[in-house]
Write a protein that holds these residues in place. Structure first.
Motif, PDB file in Angstrom:
ATOM      1  N   ILE A 108     -86.778 -28.506  58.322  1.00 22.02           N
ATOM      2  CA  ILE A 108     -86.683 -27.267  57.558  1.00 22.02           C
ATOM      3  C   ILE A 108     -86.514 -27.580  56.068  1.00 22.02           C
ATOM      4  CG2 ILE A 108     -84.168 -26.931  57.800  1.00 22.02           C
ATOM      5  CD1 ILE A 108     -84.740 -23.954  58.255  1.00 22.02           C
ATOM      6  N   ILE A 109     -85.819 -28.679  55.750  1.00 17.47           N
ATOM      7  CA  ILE A 109     -85.624 -29.032  54.338  1.00 17.47           C
ATOM      8  C   ILE A 109     -86.904 -29.621  53.753  1.00 17.47           C
ATOM      9  CG2 ILE A 109     -84.387 -30.609  52.790  1.00 17.47           C
ATOM     10  CD1 ILE A 109     -81.882 -29.964  54.407  1.00 17.47           C
ATOM     11  N   ILE A 112     -89.086 -26.516  53.223  1.00 15.46           N
ATOM     12  CA  ILE A 112     -88.622 -25.676  52.106  1.00 15.46           C
ATOM     13  C   ILE A 112     -88.892 -26.372  50.771  1.00 15.46           C
ATOM     14  CG2 ILE A 112     -86.503 -24.931  50.937  1.00 15.46           C
ATOM     15  CD1 ILE A 112     -86.789 -22.950  52.929  1.00 15.46           C
ATOM     16  N   SER A 113     -88.618 -27.689  50.719  1.00 14.48           N
ATOM     17  CA  SER A 113     -88.747 -28.384  49.433  1.00 14.48           C
ATOM     18  C   SER A 113     -90.198 -28.383  48.975  1.00 14.48           C
ATOM     19  CB  SER A 113     -88.205 -29.812  49.539  1.00 14.48           C
ATOM     20  OG  SER A 113     -89.035 -30.597  50.362  1.00 14.48           O
ATOM     21  N   MET A 115     -92.520 -26.241  49.914  1.00 15.27           N
ATOM     22  CA  MET A 115     -92.891 -24.854  49.630  1.00 15.27           C
ATOM     23  C   MET A 115     -92.431 -24.449  48.232  1.00 15.27           C
ATOM     24  SD  MET A 115     -91.269 -21.654  49.524  1.00 15.27           S
ATOM     25  CE  MET A 115     -89.792 -21.885  50.493  1.00 15.27           C
ATOM     26  N   LEU A 116     -91.183 -24.805  47.865  1.00 15.26           N
ATOM     27  CA  LEU A 116     -90.670 -24.429  46.540  1.00 15.26           C
ATOM     28  C   LEU A 116     -91.542 -25.021  45.447  1.00 15.26           C
ATOM     29  CD1 LEU A 116     -86.814 -24.925  47.046  1.00 15.26           C
ATOM     30  CD2 LEU A 116     -88.035 -22.756  46.821  1.00 15.26           C
TER      31      LEU A 116
ATOM     32  N   VAL B  30     -85.593 -28.383  45.131  1.00  9.90           N
ATOM     33  CA  VAL B  30     -84.547 -27.736  45.929  1.00  9.90           C
ATOM     34  C   VAL B  30     -83.298 -27.564  45.072  1.00  9.90           C
ATOM     35  CG1 VAL B  30     -83.023 -27.965  47.927  1.00  9.90           C
ATOM     36  CG2 VAL B  30     -85.417 -28.597  48.132  1.00  9.90           C
ATOM     37  N   TYR B  32     -83.139 -27.606  41.788  1.00  9.52           N
ATOM     38  CA  TYR B  32     -83.448 -26.724  40.664  1.00  9.52           C
ATOM     39  C   TYR B  32     -83.344 -25.259  41.075  1.00  9.52           C
ATOM     40  CZ  TYR B  32     -86.244 -24.644  36.883  1.00  9.52           C
ATOM     41  OH  TYR B  32     -86.686 -23.874  35.849  1.00  9.52           O
ATOM     42  N   TYR B  33     -83.954 -24.904  42.203  1.00  7.11           N
ATOM     43  CA  TYR B  33     -83.882 -23.522  42.681  1.00  7.11           C
ATOM     44  C   TYR B  33     -82.445 -23.164  43.082  1.00  7.11           C
ATOM     45  CZ  TYR B  33     -88.782 -22.038  42.844  1.00  7.11           C
ATOM     46  OH  TYR B  33     -90.047 -21.635  42.510  1.00  7.11           O
ATOM     47  N   ILE B 242     -81.518 -19.741  56.561  1.00  8.96           N
ATOM     48  CA  ILE B 242     -82.469 -20.239  55.558  1.00  8.96           C
ATOM     49  C   ILE B 242     -83.822 -19.555  55.746  1.00  8.96           C
ATOM     50  CG2 ILE B 242     -83.723 -22.272  54.731  1.00  8.96           C
ATOM     51  CD1 ILE B 242     -81.296 -23.963  55.487  1.00  8.96           C
ATOM     52  N   LEU B 251     -85.853 -17.056  47.435  1.00  7.37           N
ATOM     53  CA  LEU B 251     -86.047 -18.503  47.460  1.00  7.37           C
ATOM     54  C   LEU B 251     -84.856 -19.266  46.897  1.00  7.37           C
ATOM     55  CD1 LEU B 251     -89.825 -18.875  46.600  1.00  7.37           C
ATOM     56  CD2 LEU B 251     -88.698 -18.602  48.805  1.00  7.37           C
ATOM     57  N   ALA B 254     -82.137 -19.458  49.535  1.00  6.27           N
ATOM     58  CA  ALA B 254     -82.625 -20.341  50.602  1.00  6.27           C
ATOM     59  C   ALA B 254     -82.495 -21.795  50.169  1.00  6.27           C
ATOM     60  CB  ALA B 254     -84.077 -20.011  50.947  1.00  6.27           C
ATOM     61  N   ALA B 255     -82.877 -22.076  48.911  1.00  9.30           N
ATOM     62  CA  ALA B 255     -82.785 -23.442  48.391  1.00  9.30           C
ATOM     63  C   ALA B 255     -81.332 -23.898  48.326  1.00  9.30           C
ATOM     64  CB  ALA B 255     -83.422 -23.515  47.004  1.00  9.30           C
ATOM     65  N   ALA B 258     -80.300 -24.864  51.779  1.00  7.24           N
ATOM     66  CA  ALA B 258     -80.959 -26.123  52.148  1.00  7.24           C
ATOM     67  C   ALA B 258     -80.273 -27.295  51.449  1.00  7.24           C
ATOM     68  CB  ALA B 258     -82.439 -26.075  51.777  1.00  7.24           C
TER      69      ALA B 258
END
Lengths: 265, 286
Positions: A108-109, A112-113, A115-116, B30, B32-33, B242, B251, B254-255, B258
């Motif tokens: 999931i990380i 997510i990473s 995707m961001l 991650v 940064y967000y 998440i 986002l 969520a970040a 995470a």
């Protein structure tokens, strides 16, 4: 003791296979029910083969898995050779750490990473939706690469260094020695790495879920969308087909493994 | 390609670039967000929200995300321990079996692993439902029906089922390589069967146990599908939280979650490594 361990093993395998057996049996059920068997029927299979969205997702999954396998196998093999030859300890350590990250981080990380980053970079270019086949391909290559490297690098370390050196002494250019001697030596590692990359890509849901766009659906994502609503036994038919494909692949790979060994003897 | 000092640079170049761009930079994103708001101005709000946000559950005020986090950790630890307890004897039995049987059992272990985990989880949902096959079986036997779906127990069953092969395989591969002479030597020196297991086999299999624990704990602590299906969406795990924020397009929060999960897992795994390393090199094993 012997019988105890046999009974124990049988019970665990019963636990592992009972749900699969139920799917298999009820994929042939005439009714929609998953608890009462009303009669044999192939209608869910017929429905499956008329479900264009699912068939398209199967094609997409295979396309993505083959592409990520080819890219990650070539890049990962080259990377292993590079890491193996590298003199700079700090860089080698840094690369090994980077390789470990996708293996130890939860999916999931990783998802997510990536995707961001895709969303952020996409916005820089003014794209409303930056997720597509290409972002998924990048994600898949990224999580496949460590599997290739972890298979190829140990093979290189086991290899007798005097082999490529002998080839060069006998007049091979270093590049020719690499392709004629080193590559055949590490081939089993490359093949295992490629197969692992292929299956990892085929089976991935979590990372795909975060990096896929609306236009490109893989089979796991299709299954996820199907299970959001009440599922028709069409999905059990799909599960049954997947089961037999896996079974066939595992048996074939084991048989070829055996014949390799007899040849070696 | 000459045998220069920089020989490794050329073939490793593409991967070095790839790893920097698609492994390291995304992790920076991650962070940064996690530490910015919607207009990308620096803020601690996302992090503090995780630790302080409250909601009312059954008349009590609780820390929403802390509760979710502890629940995830609890269920993941229970599942990991169950996988170890169930998987270790199986790995042992597999390693002791004849070579042909070992191969056959390997195939049997790998089939469920290769079946898509969404399908496997969904199968359990249909089995455990109130009107599912388990309850029709129980009532056919004249027993009372059980209500499992939507409980933490159902989620644990799903996790153990999905991740058991990941515990068995690493332990088995270590045990299969174990030198039989060591076991014989222990027996010759007066160990009984249990002594051999405790003093020789268990310490030697520790690396397999460690990778088994990693391979079960990490996916189960971060899952979001199993809890949705088998928990009937009644309670959230950190993965659900998440994913929910991602779907809601939040986002930054969520970040932040995470990021916190990643940091905590690093600490947990370092601890697990330390504990297992101690039991290998500790006094008891010698």
């Amino acid at each position: 003791m012997k019988t105890v361990s046999k009974i124990y093993t049988a019970l665990i395998f019963l636990f592992l296979f009972a749900p699969i057996a139920i799917l298999l049996v009820f994929s042939f059920n005439e009714a929609k029910s998953l608890s009462v068997f009303t009669g044999f029927s192939l209608k869910w299979y017929r429905e499956l083969f008329h479900d264009d969205a699912t068939l398209q997702s199967v094609r997409n999954t295979i396309l993505l898995a083959v592409t990520s396998m080819v890219i990650s196998t070539i890049m990962g093999t080259a990377a292993s050779v590079g890491i193996y030859k590298m003199r700079e300890k700090w860089l080698r350590a840094a690369l090994n750490t980077a390789t470990d990250i996708p293996m130890t981080n939860p999916d999931i990380i990783t998802g997510i990473s990536l995707m961001l980053m895709f969303v952020f970079v996409g916005r820089l270019f003014g794209l409303a939706n930056s997720l597509s086949f290409w972002t998924m391909l990048i994600a898949h290559v990224t999580f496949c690469l460590p599997y290739v490297i972890l298979q190829v690098l140990p093979r290189l370390r086991q290899m007798d260094v005097s082999l490529p050196e002998a080839a060069q002494d006998l007049g091979c250019t270093p590049l020719r020695a690499f392709f004629k001697v080193t590559i055949p030596e590490i081939m089993p590692g490359i093949l295992t790495g490629a197969i692992m990359a292929f299956t990892m890509s085929l089976d991935d849901f979590v990372i795909s879920y975060f990096t896929s766009g609306a236009g490109f659906q893989t089979l796991p994502i299709r299954i996820y969308n199907m299970t959001k609503k009440t599922v028709t036994p069409k999905m059990y038919a799909l599960a049954t087909i997947i089961f037999f494909v896996i079974l066939a692949l595992l048996i074939i790979s084991n048989l070829t493994d055996d014949s390799d060994k007899t040849k070696a003897k | 390609m000459t045998r220069s000092k920089k020989a490794g640079w050329v073939p490793a170049g593409p991967y070095t670039l790839w790893a920097a761009l698609f492994i390291l930079v995304p992790l920076v994103f991650v962070a940064y967000y996690a530490f910015t708001d919607n207009s990308f101005a620096f803020t601690f709000d996302n992090i503090t929200r995780f630790f302080t946000a409250t909601s009312v559950v059954e008349g009590r005020t609780v820390h929403t995300y802390m509760l979710i986090f502890w629940r995830s950790l609890k269920l993941a630890v229970i599942s990991t321990v169950l996988c170890l307890l169930l998987g270790y004897p199986l790995a042992y039995a597999m390693a002791r079996a004849e070579e042909k049987t070992q191969k056959f059992m390997m195939i049997l272990i790998m089939i469920p692993m290769w079946m898509n985990f969404l399908i496997r989880t969904y199968a359990w949902m249909t089995i455990l439902q109130d009107t599912g096959i388990l309850n029709s079986f129980l009532s056919a036997l004249g027993l009372r029906k059980v209500h499992i779906i939507g409980t933490e127990g159902a989620v644990v069953i799903g996790m153990v089922y999905d991740y058991l092969p990941y515990m068995v395989l690493p332990i088995y591969s270590i045990m299969a390589k174990m030198d039989d002479k060591l076991l014989e030597a222990a027996r010759d020196l007066g160990c009984n069967g249990f002594g051999v297991l405790r003093r020789v086999i268990f310490p030697l299999s520790m690396p397999g146990v460690l990778s088994g624990i990693t391979m079960v704990l990490i996916p189960s602590v971060s899952t979001f599908y199993i809890s949705q299906k088998l928990g009937s969406g009644k309670f959230f795990l950190i993965g659900d939280a998440i994913e929910g924020q991602y779907v809601a397009n939040n986002l930054h929060f969520a970040a932040a979650m995470a990021f916190i999960l990643m940091v905590i897992l690093m600490v947990v795994m370092a601890l697990v490594k330390k504990v297992t390393a101690n039991s290998v090199y500790g006094g008891d094993a010698l």
